[in-house]
Design an enzyme around this catalytic site. Structure first.
Site: not given
Length: 454
Positions: A130-131, A154, A157, A206, A228, A262
């Protein structure tokens, strides 16, 4: 059912239905059909689509950006910049991608030639966070379209609104049905999806835990995977550095996206000769960071992505103090309604602390004192991650030493680390493997076929 909740207010403003098993099967069937057609589509036609998608991002940049701000809290100005960067990535692959796919010929010593050609393989599954909800997905999507593969996303959420808009932009641009589809599914459905014969490869951005699970499933099914998995990037400052520039970059690098990046500079490793001077300036600048309404241009950063994410950072800070670290300031809940957290600095973090093996995904910096260049490299490498790094020194010999000896996939010299469509992006060690962006990202999910000719 998925919910969109504004982390700046705590207000739930949208719901998104989860795909049923039948609906998911229909999407997989569409992907397989679309690939059979798209793989034979001339590259010039793929380029035309890339440009059209870029145009849709330009035309809808305000609404696209606002959705990212509303769903995960990034400042509107940074969301707009993210949308613009996505448009630039589509155009980069449109402009330069065809040359990356040109066959390469080699004369063989025994006579004849060997020709390397790049061919698409099929539907690729992307599991994205999401970031940077647009950029993370576009890093995969743009080269996928050009390669002749098809894309299944995908997404996280909490950013289902973003995911739906991304599919809408592709369709509006003229993408064939099934070429790019959003899969509104839970993580529990991923293993079966990876096992499906129609999926040829997987890419994930993630957590380390998610990477291990996906890599295991991909390995069981003998499918290519790119991972990643984040990191805890070192930011090294040596005596010859431009201290003002280094401090400014260290602040931006730590608070961009509210510290939820990240490749944020997370560990400031400073030579002992300038440690006190750096810390004084850095602390003053971090204290001045304003957390506030992400739609207000005066806000330096918005809230964290959710109240759960804020709680995670608060738990990490509490544990850091139990391990002997000193919280100089920050890490507090300001008098605001959303998932806000003030910027802060940790010092005296023990090098054998479990916190060193974690990634603080929030606006909290760790500052370390290094005795010399050897000590700086030792501290930088004393963690299981190896994504990015930044070094600040005017000494060319020191620059070469850092490039050679820092265990990371990327090193920025006298600048803040950032991603770019032109350059490969990825890490080593527990930060994953494989590369996105540049020609390497384009080739990751293609069949390198060798053709022998007389």
């Amino acid at each position: 059912m998925f919910h969109s909740t504004n982390p700046a207010t705590g207000e739930r403003f949208a719901t998104h239905p989860e795909l049923t098993a039948d609906e998911l099967e229909q999407k997989l069937a569409k992907a397989a059909t679309a690939f059979d057609q798209w793989r034979r589509t001339p590259i010039a036609h793929r380029v035309t689509l890339l440009r059209a998608v870029a145009d849709r991002y330009d035309a809808n940049r305000e609404s696209l950006a606002r959705m990212a701000t509303d769903e995960m809290g990034k400042t509107l100005k940074s969301a707009l910049a993210e949308v613009d960067k996505c448009a630039a990535a589509f155009r980069h692959y449109a402009d330069h991608g065809p040359a990356m796919l040109e066959p390469q010929r080699t004369e063989l010593t025994g006579g004849g030639t060997a020709e390397v050609t790049w061919l698409p393989q099929g539907p690729v599954l992307a599991i994205m966070p999401w970031n940077f909800p647009y950029w993370q997905a576009v890093r995969f999507l743009a080269p996928t379209i050009l390669a002749g593969n098809v894309a299944l996303l995908k997404h996280a959420s909490i950013v289902q609104g973003v995911a739906a808009l991304m599919e809408e932009m592709a369709l509006e641009a003229g993408a064939p049905e099934g070429l790019f589809q959003n899969l509104a599914i839970k993580s529990s459905a991923i293993a079966d999806l990876i096992a499906d014969d129609r999926i040829v490869a997987v890419t994930l951005t993630g957590s380390e835990g998610a990477g291990v699970a996906v890599a295991e499933q991909a390995g069981r099914n003998l499918k290519k995977v790119v991972l990643e998995l984040g990191g805890s990037d070192p930011f090294i400052v040596m005596p010859s550095a431009d201290l003002d520039a280094a401090v400014k970059a260290a602040v931006t690098g730590r608070i961009q996206n509210s510290g939820q990046s990240c490749i944020c500079a997370k560990r400031m490793i400073v030579h002992a000769d300038i440690y006190d001077a750096f810390l004084d300036r850095y602390a003053a600048a971090m204290r001045a960071v304003k957390a506030g309404d992400p739609t207000d241009p005066a806000s330096d950063m918005g809230p964290l992505s959710s109240f759960e994410q804020r709680d995670t950072v608060l738990e990490q800070l509490a544990e850091a103090k139990r391990q002997g670290a000193t919280l100089l300031f920050g890490g507090e809940k300001p008098d605001l309604p959303g998932a806000y957290l003030t910027a802060g600095i940790l010092t005296d973090v023990p090098l054998d602390s479990p916190l060193m093996a974690e990634e603080i995904f929030g606006p909290i910096a760790m500052v370390f004192r290094a005795a010399d260049i050897d000590d700086a490299i030792r501290i930088a490498n004393a963690i299981p991650f190896g994504l990015g790094s930044a070094v600040w020194t005017q000494d060319e010999a020191e620059q070469d030493r850092f490039v050679r000896d820092i265990a990371a996939g990327m090193t920025a010299i006298n600048q803040m680390l950032a991603s770019s469509p032109e350059a490969p992006f990825g890490g080593i060690k527990r930060s994953g493997h494989g590369r996105e962006l540049g020609p390497f990202g384009l080739h990751e999910f293609m069949n390198l076929k060798t053709v022998f000719r007389p």
